[in-house]
Design a protein around this motif. Structure first.
Motif, PDB file in Angstrom:
ATOM      1  N   GLY A 108      17.215 -10.756  13.591  1.00 45.47           N
ATOM      2  CA  GLY A 108      17.729  -9.399  13.381  1.00 45.47           C
ATOM      3  C   GLY A 108      18.371  -8.880  14.663  1.00 45.47           C
ATOM      4  O   GLY A 108      18.184  -9.462  15.737  1.00 45.47           O
ATOM      5  N   SER A 109      19.133  -7.783  14.541  1.00 46.99           N
ATOM      6  CA  SER A 109      19.720  -7.267  15.779  1.00 46.99           C
ATOM      7  C   SER A 109      18.658  -6.579  16.628  1.00 46.99           C
ATOM      8  O   SER A 109      18.855  -6.346  17.811  1.00 46.99           O
ATOM      9  N   GLN A 110      17.515  -6.285  16.025  1.00 48.38           N
ATOM     10  CA  GLN A 110      16.418  -5.718  16.830  1.00 48.38           C
ATOM     11  C   GLN A 110      16.031  -6.672  17.964  1.00 48.38           C
ATOM     12  O   GLN A 110      15.750  -6.238  19.078  1.00 48.38           O
ATOM     13  N   TYR A 134      19.485   5.420  18.565  1.00 52.47           N
ATOM     14  CA  TYR A 134      18.631   4.641  17.661  1.00 52.47           C
ATOM     15  C   TYR A 134      17.214   4.560  18.257  1.00 52.47           C
ATOM     16  O   TYR A 134      17.030   4.063  19.372  1.00 52.47           O
ATOM     17  N   TYR A 176      23.992   1.778  26.165  1.00 49.05           N
ATOM     18  CA  TYR A 176      23.761   1.286  24.806  1.00 49.05           C
ATOM     19  C   TYR A 176      24.416   2.236  23.810  1.00 49.05           C
ATOM     20  O   TYR A 176      24.138   3.442  23.817  1.00 49.05           O
ATOM     21  N   VAL A 178      25.928   2.765  19.602  1.00 49.45           N
ATOM     22  CA  VAL A 178      26.118   2.324  18.212  1.00 49.45           C
ATOM     23  C   VAL A 178      27.441   2.954  17.784  1.00 49.45           C
ATOM     24  O   VAL A 178      27.504   4.142  17.483  1.00 49.45           O
ATOM     25  N   ASN A 183      23.341   5.297  13.855  1.00 52.72           N
ATOM     26  CA  ASN A 183      21.995   5.687  13.467  1.00 52.72           C
ATOM     27  C   ASN A 183      21.444   6.462  14.663  1.00 52.72           C
ATOM     28  O   ASN A 183      21.320   5.876  15.732  1.00 52.72           O
ATOM     29  N   ASP A 211      26.093  -2.021  19.650  1.00 54.99           N
ATOM     30  CA  ASP A 211      25.262  -2.430  18.509  1.00 54.99           C
ATOM     31  C   ASP A 211      26.005  -2.033  17.222  1.00 54.99           C
ATOM     32  O   ASP A 211      26.331  -0.857  17.047  1.00 54.99           O
ATOM     33  N   PRO A 213      25.392  -2.782  13.461  1.00 60.60           N
ATOM     34  CA  PRO A 213      24.858  -3.328  12.207  1.00 60.60           C
ATOM     35  C   PRO A 213      25.535  -2.764  10.948  1.00 60.60           C
ATOM     36  O   PRO A 213      25.384  -3.316   9.872  1.00 60.60           O
ATOM     37  N   TYR A 214      26.283  -1.637  11.116  1.00 55.87           N
ATOM     38  CA  TYR A 214      26.842  -0.963   9.930  1.00 55.87           C
ATOM     39  C   TYR A 214      28.350  -1.122   9.778  1.00 55.87           C
ATOM     40  O   TYR A 214      28.929  -0.592   8.827  1.00 55.87           O
ATOM     41  N   SER A 239      24.580  -8.067  12.507  1.00 55.77           N
ATOM     42  CA  SER A 239      23.390  -8.269  11.682  1.00 55.77           C
ATOM     43  C   SER A 239      23.758  -8.591  10.230  1.00 55.77           C
ATOM     44  O   SER A 239      24.749  -8.071   9.710  1.00 55.77           O
ATOM     45  N   SER A 241      21.508  -7.799   8.034  1.00 55.32           N
ATOM     46  CA  SER A 241      20.555  -6.935   7.314  1.00 55.32           C
ATOM     47  C   SER A 241      21.216  -6.020   6.301  1.00 55.32           C
ATOM     48  O   SER A 241      20.670  -5.784   5.232  1.00 55.32           O
ATOM     49  N   LYS A 242      22.386  -5.477   6.638  1.00 51.81           N
ATOM     50  CA  LYS A 242      22.972  -4.474   5.765  1.00 51.81           C
ATOM     51  C   LYS A 242      23.996  -5.085   4.797  1.00 51.81           C
ATOM     52  O   LYS A 242      24.475  -4.403   3.906  1.00 51.81           O
ATOM     53  N   ARG A 249      15.817 -11.247   8.172  1.00 50.84           N
ATOM     54  CA  ARG A 249      15.760 -11.065   9.621  1.00 50.84           C
ATOM     55  C   ARG A 249      16.749 -11.954  10.384  1.00 50.84           C
ATOM     56  O   ARG A 249      16.353 -12.752  11.239  1.00 50.84           O
TER      57      ARG A 249
HETATM   58  C1  LIG Z   1      21.457   0.870  15.244  1.00 50.07           C
HETATM   59  C2  LIG Z   1      20.552  -0.193  14.755  1.00 50.07           C
HETATM   60  N1  LIG Z   1      20.380  -1.298  15.489  1.00 50.07           N
HETATM   61  C3  LIG Z   1      19.574  -2.285  15.087  1.00 50.07           C
HETATM   62  C4  LIG Z   1      18.875  -2.200  13.895  1.00 50.07           C
HETATM   63  C5  LIG Z   1      17.971  -3.318  13.520  1.00 50.07           C
HETATM   64  O1  LIG Z   1      18.483  -4.032  12.478  1.00 50.07           O
HETATM   65  P1  LIG Z   1      18.122  -5.545  12.157  1.00 50.07           P
HETATM   66  O2  LIG Z   1      17.117  -6.000  13.172  1.00 50.07           O
HETATM   67  O3  LIG Z   1      17.570  -5.526  10.781  1.00 50.07           O
HETATM   68  O4  LIG Z   1      19.398  -6.288  12.264  1.00 50.07           O
HETATM   69  C6  LIG Z   1      19.030  -1.063  13.089  1.00 50.07           C
HETATM   70  C7  LIG Z   1      18.271  -0.962  11.836  1.00 50.07           C
HETATM   71  O5  LIG Z   1      18.172   0.001  11.178  1.00 50.07           O
HETATM   72  C8  LIG Z   1      19.887  -0.036  13.534  1.00 50.07           C
HETATM   73  O6  LIG Z   1      20.061   1.087  12.828  1.00 50.07           O
END
Ligand SMILES: Cc1ncc(COP(=O)(O)O)c(C=O)c1O
Length: 402
Positions: A108-110, A134, A176, A178, A183, A211, A213-214, A239, A241-242, A249
């Motif tokens: 995941g990007s986390q 975030y 950092y 987004v 988010n 970052d 992810p969206y 990511s 994820s979305k 993950r």
């Molecule tokens: C800005 C941002 N970065 C990272 C993540 C983590 O996402 P993931 O680990 O699922 O790719 C999220 C998840 O909501 C996010 O909003």
């Protein structure tokens, strides 16, 4: 107390870094919202309707049938090469030239946040964040015992003048951001702002962590190149994820080779490599399905949900309440009149069985008491209609008491 008792009793000698790292406020809130009666705009969950359950099931069988014993084996830290190539080619088709050696598959990007922390951050370093930012980035970087500064977000991205002022007076190691449908605010950086940001990062020799992810979930307007396309040395996160599934993950980091070498060491020490079987499944899925059509379906769904939420806000929130109108992503951001506490409002809203995230959690240096984040992707139409109506009533009730 003897030494032995100390070590076995309830007084563990936790590392110092843990004392400054709180539990995620959002995760705590989500516990409250587990009650099925509650209409929750609090979570950050994609709509499960968007998960490609059938095609993924087929991909699992195909991977197992075609290369089962290989797919269940250990693999390389960098990640499955065809998947990295796929990501690189997708970027190239969108105008950002990268090759697969500049891509590291992550959990995941986390995990990207943690790896960047490991590679770049020493105790006492200063990290610059957006205000608000975030929440889980604050948490991830906190483990490296850094200090935070933050810079105001305007409608088209960060306040460049304020930022320049900070960069010229403080010793800031990294910033950092987004940049798409942020988010928590839903804000997107304009192209002009991206160019200015790239210049500032270069002029002040500051590392940019972008970052994203969206980015693919844009349902209005036209897409804007990442800041990295103006700043080759920038570090970009992505990511699945979305656009595919958060539970699988899988995310990735795009970075130059020199940075990549360090990231690979950090990842090896951390988990050897990301789940190889899942990487194979996602690659198989991407390669055998019309992915752009799938992403377009998600965009259509989220656009409908976003439009409904905004329509209900227009009808039911008092006019003093301001809100963002995102062109993509999953969140919008509400600003109540000064002096209105969204934390107090939260307790009242829960009594009415509706939940949101009070905004102050997203401010690394305090503030934001009068703000809140609303997620529009994980409620059905009825939930959005009823939830916003109830929230509107709670806000009106609160404002009438002022
Ligand atoms: C800005 C941002 N970065 C990272 C993540 C983590 O996402 P993931 O680990 O699922 O790719 C999220 C998840 O909501 C996010 O909003």
């Amino acid at each position: 107390m003897s030494k032995m008792q100390e070590n076995t009793g309830n007084q563990y000698k936790f590392a110092q870094r843990m004392s400054n790292t709180p539990r995620s406020f959002v995760r705590e809130i989500l516990k409250v919202t587990e009650n099925p009666e509650i209409i929750s705009f609090a979570g950050g969950l994609p709509n499960p309707q968007s998960f490609p359950v059938g095609p993924i099931s087929t991909s699992v069988s195909e991977v197992l049938e075609e290369s089962g014993s290989e797919a269940l084996q250990y693999s390389t830290t960098e990640g499955y090469t065809p998947l990295r190539k796929y990501i690189a080619e997708r970027y190239s088709s969108q105008g950002l030239n990268v090759n697969e050696d500049e891509i590291l598959i992550t959990n995941g990007s986390q995990q990207c946040l943690d790896l960047v922390g490991k590679v770049f951050l020493d105790k006492g370093d200063t990290v610059l964040l957006e205000k608000p930012t975030y929440l889980a980035a604050i948490q991830a970087f906190s483990l490296y015992e850094v200090q935070f500064k933050s810079v105001r977000l305007l409608e088209d991205g960060v306040d460049i003048d304020e930022m320049e002022n900070m960069l010229s007076t403080e010793n800031i190691k990294l910033f950092y951001a987004v940049t798409n449908f942020q988010n928590p605010t839903g804000i997107t950086y304009s192209n002009n702002k991206r160019k200015k940001l790239a210049k500032l990062m270069r002029d002040y020799d500051t590392i940019l962590i972008e970052d994203n992810p969206y980015g693919e979930i844009r349902f209005m307007g036209s897409s804007i190149p990442p800041v990295k396309s103006y700043l080759d040395e920038g570090i970009l996160f992505g990511s699945f994820s979305k656009i595919v599934s958060p539970g699988m993950r899988l995310g990735w980091i795009v970075a130059r080779e020199k940075v990549m070498e360090k990231l690979i060491i950090a990842k090896q020490a951390s988990d050897l490599h990301s789940n190889y079987f899942t990487q194979r499944i996602v690659y198989q899925y991407l390669n055998t399905n019309p992915v752009d059509e799938h992403i377009q379906k998600i965009r259509n769904l989220y656009k409908k949900q976003r439009n409904l939420m905004i329509k209900m806000i227009e009808e039911h929130f008092p006019p003093q309440v301001k809100y963002t109108q995102p062109e993509g992503g999953m969140f919008l951001w509400v600003t109540l009149p000064e002096g209105t506490s969204s934390l107090e409002l939260f307790d009242r809203a829960i009594e009415e069985n509706v939940a949101f995230v009070p905004g102050q959690a997203f401010f690394a240096e305090g503030n934001g008491e009068n703000t809140m984040r609303l997620n529009f992707t994980n409620s059905d139409d009825k939930g959005i209609e009823e939830g916003i109506k109830r929230l509107g009533n709670v806000i009106k009730e609160r404002l009438s008491q002022n």
